[in-house]
Design a protein around this motif. Structure first.
Motif, PDB file in Angstrom:
ATOM      1  N   LEU A   1       0.827  -1.212   0.000  1.00 51.71           N
ATOM      2  CA  LEU A   1       0.000   0.000   0.000  1.00 51.71           C
ATOM      3  C   LEU A   1       0.862   1.264   0.000  1.00 51.71           C
ATOM      4  O   LEU A   1       0.547   2.244  -0.669  1.00 51.71           O
ATOM      5  N   ASN A   2       1.961   1.237   0.753  1.00 56.09           N
ATOM      6  CA  ASN A   2       2.864   2.396   0.764  1.00 56.09           C
ATOM      7  C   ASN A   2       3.493   2.601  -0.611  1.00 56.09           C
ATOM      8  O   ASN A   2       3.636   3.734  -1.076  1.00 56.09           O
ATOM      9  N   TRP A   3       3.869   1.505  -1.241  1.00 60.30           N
ATOM     10  CA  TRP A   3       4.453   1.571  -2.590  1.00 60.30           C
ATOM     11  C   TRP A   3       3.440   2.143  -3.580  1.00 60.30           C
ATOM     12  O   TRP A   3       3.773   3.019  -4.383  1.00 60.30           O
ATOM     13  N   LEU A   4       2.200   1.658  -3.518  1.00 57.52           N
ATOM     14  CA  LEU A   4       1.153   2.136  -4.423  1.00 57.52           C
ATOM     15  C   LEU A   4       0.882   3.624  -4.210  1.00 57.52           C
ATOM     16  O   LEU A   4       0.779   4.392  -5.179  1.00 57.52           O
ATOM     17  N   THR A   5       0.795   4.038  -2.958  1.00 56.23           N
ATOM     18  CA  THR A   5       0.563   5.457  -2.659  1.00 56.23           C
ATOM     19  C   THR A   5       1.707   6.307  -3.181  1.00 56.23           C
ATOM     20  O   THR A   5       1.496   7.359  -3.790  1.00 56.23           O
ATOM     21  N   GLY A   6       2.944   5.855  -2.922  1.00 60.01           N
ATOM     22  CA  GLY A   6       4.110   6.614  -3.346  1.00 60.01           C
ATOM     23  C   GLY A   6       4.224   6.754  -4.848  1.00 60.01           C
ATOM     24  O   GLY A   6       4.504   7.840  -5.358  1.00 60.01           O
ATOM     25  N   ARG A   7       4.006   5.644  -5.565  1.00 60.08           N
ATOM     26  CA  ARG A   7       4.103   5.704  -7.025  1.00 60.08           C
ATOM     27  C   ARG A   7       3.003   6.595  -7.607  1.00 60.08           C
ATOM     28  O   ARG A   7       3.243   7.374  -8.534  1.00 60.08           O
ATOM     29  N   THR A   8       1.794   6.485  -7.077  1.00 63.36           N
ATOM     30  CA  THR A   8       0.696   7.343  -7.541  1.00 63.36           C
ATOM     31  C   THR A   8       1.042   8.806  -7.305  1.00 63.36           C
ATOM     32  O   THR A   8       0.877   9.655  -8.188  1.00 63.36           O
ATOM     33  N   PHE A   9       1.552   9.090  -6.103  1.00 70.19           N
ATOM     34  CA  PHE A   9       1.902  10.463  -5.740  1.00 70.19           C
ATOM     35  C   PHE A   9       2.992  11.024  -6.653  1.00 70.19           C
ATOM     36  O   PHE A   9       2.898  12.157  -7.134  1.00 70.19           O
ATOM     37  N   SER A  10       4.028  10.231  -6.911  1.00 65.42           N
ATOM     38  CA  SER A  10       5.148  10.706  -7.731  1.00 65.42           C
ATOM     39  C   SER A  10       4.748  10.931  -9.185  1.00 65.42           C
ATOM     40  O   SER A  10       5.165  11.911  -9.818  1.00 65.42           O
ATOM     41  N   HIS A  11       3.930  10.034  -9.732  1.00 65.22           N
ATOM     42  CA  HIS A  11       3.472  10.204 -11.119  1.00 65.22           C
ATOM     43  C   HIS A  11       2.611  11.461 -11.258  1.00 65.22           C
ATOM     44  O   HIS A  11       2.762  12.235 -12.220  1.00 65.22           O
ATOM     45  N   LEU A  12       1.720  11.691 -10.297  1.00 59.56           N
ATOM     46  CA  LEU A  12       0.876  12.888 -10.344  1.00 59.56           C
ATOM     47  C   LEU A  12       1.701  14.155 -10.132  1.00 59.56           C
ATOM     48  O   LEU A  12       1.421  15.197 -10.732  1.00 59.56           O
ATOM     49  N   SER A  13       2.723  14.075  -9.297  1.00 56.52           N
ATOM     50  CA  SER A  13       3.592  15.235  -9.052  1.00 56.52           C
ATOM     51  C   SER A  13       4.359  15.616 -10.309  1.00 56.52           C
ATOM     52  O   SER A  13       4.540  16.805 -10.609  1.00 56.52           O
ATOM     53  N   LYS A  14       4.816  14.617 -11.041  1.00 51.97           N
ATOM     54  CA  LYS A  14       5.527  14.888 -12.291  1.00 51.97           C
ATOM     55  C   LYS A  14       4.587  15.507 -13.320  1.00 51.97           C
ATOM     56  O   LYS A  14       4.951  16.465 -14.031  1.00 51.97           O
ATOM     57  N   LEU A  15       3.355  15.002 -13.383  1.00 57.75           N
ATOM     58  CA  LEU A  15       2.380  15.469 -14.362  1.00 57.75           C
ATOM     59  C   LEU A  15       1.853  16.859 -14.027  1.00 57.75           C
ATOM     60  O   LEU A  15       1.763  17.730 -14.903  1.00 57.75           O
ATOM     61  N   ILE A  16       1.507  17.093 -12.758  1.00 57.14           N
ATOM     62  CA  ILE A  16       0.822  18.329 -12.369  1.00 57.14           C
ATOM     63  C   ILE A  16       1.780  19.391 -11.828  1.00 57.14           C
ATOM     64  O   ILE A  16       1.638  20.583 -12.129  1.00 57.14           O
ATOM     65  N   LEU A  17       2.769  18.970 -11.016  1.00 63.68           N
ATOM     66  CA  LEU A  17       3.697  19.932 -10.421  1.00 63.68           C
ATOM     67  C   LEU A  17       4.960  20.135 -11.254  1.00 63.68           C
ATOM     68  O   LEU A  17       5.694  21.102 -11.045  1.00 63.68           O
ATOM     69  N   GLY A  18       5.248  19.210 -12.169  1.00 71.66           N
ATOM     70  CA  GLY A  18       6.456  19.330 -12.979  1.00 71.66           C
ATOM     71  C   GLY A  18       7.716  18.980 -12.212  1.00 71.66           C
ATOM     72  O   GLY A  18       8.810  19.445 -12.550  1.00 71.66           O
ATOM     73  N   ILE A  19       7.586  18.147 -11.167  1.00 71.26           N
ATOM     74  CA  ILE A  19       8.745  17.744 -10.365  1.00 71.26           C
ATOM     75  C   ILE A  19       9.048  16.275 -10.650  1.00 71.26           C
ATOM     76  O   ILE A  19       8.228  15.399 -10.402  1.00 71.26           O
ATOM     77  N   SER A  20      10.221  16.005 -11.189  1.00 73.24           N
ATOM     78  CA  SER A  20      10.620  14.632 -11.509  1.00 73.24           C
ATOM     79  C   SER A  20      11.789  14.205 -10.625  1.00 73.24           C
ATOM     80  O   SER A  20      12.422  15.030  -9.955  1.00 73.24           O
ATOM     81  N   VAL A  21      12.082  12.911 -10.637  1.00 77.00           N
ATOM     82  CA  VAL A  21      13.121  12.343  -9.772  1.00 77.00           C
ATOM     83  C   VAL A  21      14.101  11.524 -10.604  1.00 77.00           C
ATOM     84  O   VAL A  21      13.689  10.720 -11.440  1.00 77.00           O
ATOM     85  N   GLU A  22      15.388  11.749 -10.375  1.00 80.37           N
ATOM     86  CA  GLU A  22      16.438  10.947 -11.006  1.00 80.37           C
ATOM     87  C   GLU A  22      17.166  10.163  -9.919  1.00 80.37           C
ATOM     88  O   GLU A  22      17.620  10.750  -8.933  1.00 80.37           O
ATOM     89  N   ILE A  23      17.274   8.852 -10.108  1.00 76.15           N
ATOM     90  CA  ILE A  23      17.941   8.006  -9.113  1.00 76.15           C
ATOM     91  C   ILE A  23      19.288   7.534  -9.643  1.00 76.15           C
ATOM     92  O   ILE A  23      19.372   6.959 -10.725  1.00 76.15           O
ATOM     93  N   GLU A  24      20.335   7.787  -8.874  1.00 74.75           N
ATOM     94  CA  GLU A  24      21.665   7.277  -9.204  1.00 74.75           C
ATOM     95  C   GLU A  24      21.895   5.974  -8.430  1.00 74.75           C
ATOM     96  O   GLU A  24      21.527   5.862  -7.266  1.00 74.75           O
ATOM     97  N   ASN A  25      22.505   5.007  -9.071  1.00 77.53           N
ATOM     98  CA  ASN A  25      22.803   3.692  -8.486  1.00 77.53           C
ATOM     99  C   ASN A  25      21.529   2.933  -8.082  1.00 77.53           C
ATOM    100  O   ASN A  25      21.449   2.383  -6.971  1.00 77.53           O
ATOM    101  N   PRO A  26      20.519   2.883  -8.959  1.00 72.99           N
ATOM    102  CA  PRO A  26      19.274   2.180  -8.588  1.00 72.99           C
ATOM    103  C   PRO A  26      19.485   0.690  -8.345  1.00 72.99           C
ATOM    104  O   PRO A  26      18.667   0.053  -7.676  1.00 72.99           O
ATOM    105  N   GLU A  27      20.601   0.125  -8.872  1.00 74.72           N
ATOM    106  CA  GLU A  27      20.860  -1.309  -8.689  1.00 74.72           C
ATOM    107  C   GLU A  27      21.098  -1.663  -7.222  1.00 74.72           C
ATOM    108  O   GLU A  27      21.003  -2.834  -6.825  1.00 74.72           O
TER     109      GLU A  27
END
Length: 273
Positions: free
Chosen positions: A64-90
């Motif tokens: 549930l936390n993962w689902l909430t977070g992913r939903t929140f981040s996708h909407l933030s990128k779409l509506i707020l224009g804030i994106s996230v770049e992850i270094e060393n995701p492995e």
């Protein structure tokens, strides 16, 4: 169906109007983005609560936390224009328990948290949050860990109980070791670390995984009414604690963790506007 279309058109019209007004003044943009941030938070929580019966029945409650977070981040990128770049995701290994630690800067931290959170993750929060409308309900459904410090209860005892809970659930947990958000007017920085995350990791016998998050001054600064679009960089650092070493010194681990996070913070942060 007609009502949904009508409300959607109203929403799109309001977004276009607010975006046009935002170009006129920084304060208007701050208010507009703050309203949208609250709206995104509400929608994300409603989505997760709506999906909770299925996830609970299929033994995926901690997702549930993962689902909430992913939903929140996708909407933030779409509506707020804030994106996230992850270094060393492995280094974010799936199905492996960690105590994640990251530097805390503002409420916008929720955006990058939504991208980083693995499926098997829970949140550690004060017990009082359990009684907050919507937020508390969602966290109860997600089986998050609530802690409460009584008058006679030491910090060590409190986190010993939390670590036992974490061991039982076999999940990851995220922690802000600074304890509170820090506004640093002179440049990128971090507050002194508290021991909670490290006591938790030692008690649960899981590694600490540090995350360094770039300075957000150019994106969010309430003191000067700034709320802009932009990119948040997250650098995942190697696990720093050998959790099986019972003799490890908490103060040494805490210092070395803060040192590597601070060094990375300076390296990934853009010059301030």
């Amino acid at each position: 169906m007609g009502a949904i279309v009508t409300y959607t058109l109203y929403f799109l019209g309001a977004q276009v109007s607010m975006n046009l007004l935002s170009k006129l003044n920084d304060k208007i943009e701050f208010v507009t983005k703050t309203i949208n941030f609250v709206l995104i938070t509400f929608v994300s929580a409603v989505v997760s609560i709506s999906c909770s019966p299925y996830l609970i029945l299929t033994n995926q409650r901690s997702s549930l936390n993962w689902l909430t977070g992913r939903t929140f981040s996708h909407l933030s990128k779409l509506i707020l224009g804030i994106s996230v770049e992850i270094e060393n995701p492995e280094l974010l290994e799936e199905n492996k328990p960690y105590v994640f630690v990251g530097n805390h800067q503002s409420f916008v931290d929720l955006v990058w948290l939504g991208v980083v959170f693995p499926k098997n993750a829970v949140i550690l929060a004060k017990k009082v949050i359990k009684y907050y409308p919507l937020l508390g309900w969602f966290m109860i459904l997600a089986d998050d860990i609530f802690i409460s410090r009584g008058v006679k209860q030491s910090t060590k005892e409190m986190f010993k109980k939390a670590s036992e809970d974490l061991l039982r659930k076999k999940n990851c947990v995220f922690f802000f070791p600074e304890g509170t958000r820090g506004y640093h007017s002179h440049g990128p920085d971090m507050l002194p670390f508290k021991k909670g995350a490290f006591l938790l990791a030692k008690g649960a016998k899981v590694p600490i995984l540090p995350l360094a998050i770039s300075d957000m001054h150019n994106i969010i600064n309430p003191k000067i009414w700034r709320f802009k679009s932009g990119v948040i960089k997250v650098r995942v650092l190697p696990a720093i604690l050998d959790s099986k070493n019972e003799d490890c010194d908490i103060d040494d681990i805490m210092k070395s963790t803060r040192d590597v996070m601070f060094k990375a913070l300076l390296e990934i942060s853009s010059p301030r506007v």
